[in-house]
Design a protein around this motif. Structure first.
Motif, PDB file in Angstrom:
ATOM      1  N   TYR A   1       0.849  -1.188   0.059  1.00  0.00           N
ATOM      2  CA  TYR A   1      -0.099  -0.150   0.019  1.00  0.00           C
ATOM      3  C   TYR A   1       0.844   1.285  -0.124  1.00  0.00           C
ATOM      4  CZ  TYR A   1      -3.694  -3.185   1.054  1.00  0.00           C
ATOM      5  OH  TYR A   1      -4.481  -4.187   1.005  1.00  0.00           O
ATOM      6  N   LEU A   2       0.432   2.252  -1.075  1.00  0.00           N
ATOM      7  CA  LEU A   2       1.028   3.605  -0.794  1.00  0.00           C
ATOM      8  C   LEU A   2      -0.210   4.596  -0.696  1.00  0.00           C
ATOM      9  CD1 LEU A   2       3.742   5.094  -3.178  1.00  0.00           C
ATOM     10  CD2 LEU A   2       1.896   6.369  -2.721  1.00  0.00           C
ATOM     11  N   ILE A   3      -0.242   5.475   0.384  1.00  0.00           N
ATOM     12  CA  ILE A   3      -1.362   6.180   0.574  1.00  0.00           C
ATOM     13  C   ILE A   3      -0.966   7.793   0.303  1.00  0.00           C
ATOM     14  CG2 ILE A   3      -3.139   6.875   1.899  1.00  0.00           C
ATOM     15  CD1 ILE A   3      -2.966   4.361   3.501  1.00  0.00           C
ATOM     16  N   THR A   4      -1.636   8.401  -0.233  1.00  0.00           N
ATOM     17  CA  THR A   4      -1.280  10.003  -0.571  1.00  0.00           C
ATOM     18  C   THR A   4      -2.666  10.646   0.190  1.00  0.00           C
ATOM     19  OG1 THR A   4      -2.363  10.172  -2.585  1.00  0.00           O
ATOM     20  CG2 THR A   4      -0.043   9.659  -2.573  1.00  0.00           C
ATOM     21  N   CYS A   5      -2.184  11.844   0.651  1.00  0.00           N
ATOM     22  CA  CYS A   5      -3.265  12.665   1.190  1.00  0.00           C
ATOM     23  C   CYS A   5      -2.871  14.186   0.673  1.00  0.00           C
ATOM     24  CB  CYS A   5      -3.189  12.864   2.658  1.00  0.00           C
ATOM     25  SG  CYS A   5      -4.792  13.415   3.392  1.00  0.00           S
ATOM     26  N   ASP A   6      -3.361  14.551  -0.418  1.00  0.00           N
ATOM     27  CA  ASP A   6      -2.867  15.827  -1.059  1.00  0.00           C
ATOM     28  C   ASP A   6      -3.635  16.698  -0.409  1.00  0.00           C
ATOM     29  OD1 ASP A   6      -2.272  14.234  -3.231  1.00  0.00           O
ATOM     30  OD2 ASP A   6      -4.186  14.259  -4.445  1.00  0.00           O
ATOM     31  N   HIS A   7      -4.608  16.936   0.303  1.00  0.00           N
ATOM     32  CA  HIS A   7      -5.111  18.028   1.183  1.00  0.00           C
ATOM     33  C   HIS A   7      -4.998  17.779   2.483  1.00  0.00           C
ATOM     34  CE1 HIS A   7      -7.556  17.746  -2.982  1.00  0.00           C
ATOM     35  NE2 HIS A   7      -6.272  18.511  -3.130  1.00  0.00           N
ATOM     36  N   ALA A   8      -3.948  17.168   3.113  1.00  0.00           N
ATOM     37  CA  ALA A   8      -4.036  16.931   4.468  1.00  0.00           C
ATOM     38  C   ALA A   8      -4.078  18.186   5.397  1.00  0.00           C
ATOM     39  CB  ALA A   8      -2.902  16.157   4.820  1.00  0.00           C
TER      40      ALA A   8
ATOM     41  N   ARG B   1     -12.251  26.244   6.849  1.00  0.00           N
ATOM     42  CA  ARG B   1     -13.539  25.453   6.326  1.00  0.00           C
ATOM     43  C   ARG B   1     -13.013  24.403   5.334  1.00  0.00           C
ATOM     44  NH1 ARG B   1     -16.732  28.398   2.778  1.00  0.00           N
ATOM     45  NH2 ARG B   1     -18.172  26.929   3.057  1.00  0.00           N
ATOM     46  N   HIS B   2     -13.780  23.776   4.747  1.00  0.00           N
ATOM     47  CA  HIS B   2     -13.418  22.590   3.813  1.00  0.00           C
ATOM     48  C   HIS B   2     -12.867  23.143   2.408  1.00  0.00           C
ATOM     49  CE1 HIS B   2     -16.499  23.199   0.375  1.00  0.00           C
ATOM     50  NE2 HIS B   2     -17.036  23.636   1.382  1.00  0.00           N
ATOM     51  N   ILE B   3     -13.115  24.273   2.362  1.00  0.00           N
ATOM     52  CA  ILE B   3     -12.518  25.071   1.076  1.00  0.00           C
ATOM     53  C   ILE B   3     -11.162  24.893   1.120  1.00  0.00           C
ATOM     54  CG2 ILE B   3     -14.538  26.285   0.392  1.00  0.00           C
ATOM     55  CD1 ILE B   3     -12.976  28.894   1.363  1.00  0.00           C
ATOM     56  N   ALA B   4     -10.458  25.118   2.306  1.00  0.00           N
ATOM     57  CA  ALA B   4      -8.977  25.252   2.495  1.00  0.00           C
ATOM     58  C   ALA B   4      -8.341  23.739   2.442  1.00  0.00           C
ATOM     59  CB  ALA B   4      -8.686  25.999   3.666  1.00  0.00           C
ATOM     60  N   TRP B   5      -9.034  22.786   2.913  1.00  0.00           N
ATOM     61  CA  TRP B   5      -8.386  21.421   3.295  1.00  0.00           C
ATOM     62  C   TRP B   5      -9.465  20.242   3.211  1.00  0.00           C
ATOM     63  CZ3 TRP B   5      -7.353  19.625   8.749  1.00  0.00           C
ATOM     64  CH2 TRP B   5      -8.164  20.137   9.669  1.00  0.00           C
ATOM     65  N   ASP B   6      -8.890  19.120   3.590  1.00  0.00           N
ATOM     66  CA  ASP B   6      -9.895  17.926   3.499  1.00  0.00           C
ATOM     67  C   ASP B   6      -9.982  17.493   5.119  1.00  0.00           C
ATOM     68  OD1 ASP B   6     -10.192  18.010   1.074  1.00  0.00           O
ATOM     69  OD2 ASP B   6      -9.395  16.037   0.500  1.00  0.00           O
ATOM     70  N   ILE B   7     -10.891  18.207   5.648  1.00  0.00           N
ATOM     71  CA  ILE B   7     -11.052  17.918   7.104  1.00  0.00           C
ATOM     72  C   ILE B   7     -11.321  16.407   7.285  1.00  0.00           C
ATOM     73  CG2 ILE B   7     -12.655  18.232   9.207  1.00  0.00           C
ATOM     74  CD1 ILE B   7     -13.479  20.845   7.656  1.00  0.00           C
ATOM     75  N   GLY B   8     -10.252  15.914   8.267  1.00  0.00           N
ATOM     76  CA  GLY B   8     -10.334  14.534   8.653  1.00  0.00           C
ATOM     77  C   GLY B   8      -9.621  13.645   7.958  1.00  0.00           C
TER      78      GLY B   8
END
Ligand SMILES: [Zn+2]
Length: 278
Positions: A47-54, A74-81
């Protein structure tokens, strides 16, 4: 282009580069976070996991992009959670995890650089003054400081794995807002794919067996070449099984939700991986 043209163009491009480096200060100072963080994981895990909007960091040089603190939370700035789920899922699976800590409003690491939404002028109902009519050198500086180093690190890991014979199952972890443009979204999780649905189909089937889950098949939006980058570059083009996951943000806003979703996904990925020859 003839050799004369090349000769004529060369000094111009050199001058432009020198100006970029001398007129503009570097976007990230030494005391600011680097454009990615990595947890290496196990050398036997596929597995290789990315989180572009962490994250929602902003380079100091950009101020607040003209937005209030409330907008930047808000969610517009990032991926909450999403980062919390990605970290826990990586631990469960022994995955290589790479996360990008700067706000998607600085530059979106899940968009091709030539997409209009790469540096968004608007997000949902909010105008982003700091991105309005951004100059080409300023856009290039953001790409050079954040987008390129982050994706270069992902490519390095993929190449290391290919060299060492370590297979890759690529997971792009994201989250979505429960209400967008005043429309409520019923899905708990969305499974996104573009041309290659091998892993997506398996996950959709496994998720459909989970009672009380509303599962989106390419919802709340479909993946595409213009709105996605990771699964296209690192999944499709390299032939790696892949999926992009979107989890609804109200379900993963706290530790308990993030842990529960990571445990569920780890169980399903272990089952899904048995269907791929390694
Ligand atoms: Zn995202």
């Amino acid at each position: 282009m003839g050799s004369d043209d090349r000769h004529r163009l060369a000094p111009t491009s050199v001058t432009a580069r020198v100006e970029l480096e001398t007129v503009q200060p570097p976007l990230l100072q030494e005391d600011e976070p680097p454009p990615f963080s990595v947890i290496a994981g196990s050398e036997t895990s596929p597995y290789l996991i990315t989180c572009d909007h962490a994250g929602r960091e902003l380079p100091r040089a950009l101020g607040t992009l003209g937005l209030s603190r409330a907008e930047l939370d808000r969610h517009i700035a990032w991926d909450i959670g999403a980062g919390g789920v990605a970290r826990r899922l990586a631990t469960e699976l022994g995955a290589f995890l790479i996360m990008q800590p700067y706000s998607r409003l600085v530059i979106d690491c899940n968009r091709p650089l030539d997409a209009p939404s790469s540096i968004a002028q608007h997000s949902e109902y909010t105008a982003v003054p700091g991105n309005h009519r951004i100059s080409a050198p300023d856009a290039e500086m953001r790409a050079r400081s954040i987008f390129h180093p982050y994706h270069h690190r992902i490519r390095c890991e993929l190449e290391r794995r290919a060299t060492q014979g370590q297979p890759t199952i690529f997971i792009a972890m994201h989250s979505f807002t429960p209400t967008f443009m005043s429309v409520a979204r019923p899905w708990h999780i969305g499974v996104l794919y573009n041309r290659d649905s091998r892993l997506g189909r398996i996950l959709l089937e496994l998720l459909s067996r989970e009672a009380a889950l509303v599962v989106g098949d390419n919802e709340p939006y479909a993946a595409s070449d213009r709105t996605d980058y990771g699964i296209v570059q690192y999944g499709e083009r390299r032939g790696n099984p892949h999926v992009e996951l979107e989890i609804r943000q109200d379900l993963i806003a706290d530790d308990a939700g993030q842990t529960a979703w990571a445990e569920l996904l780890a169980r399903l990925f272990r089952e899904a991986s048995t269907r791929f020859p390694s």
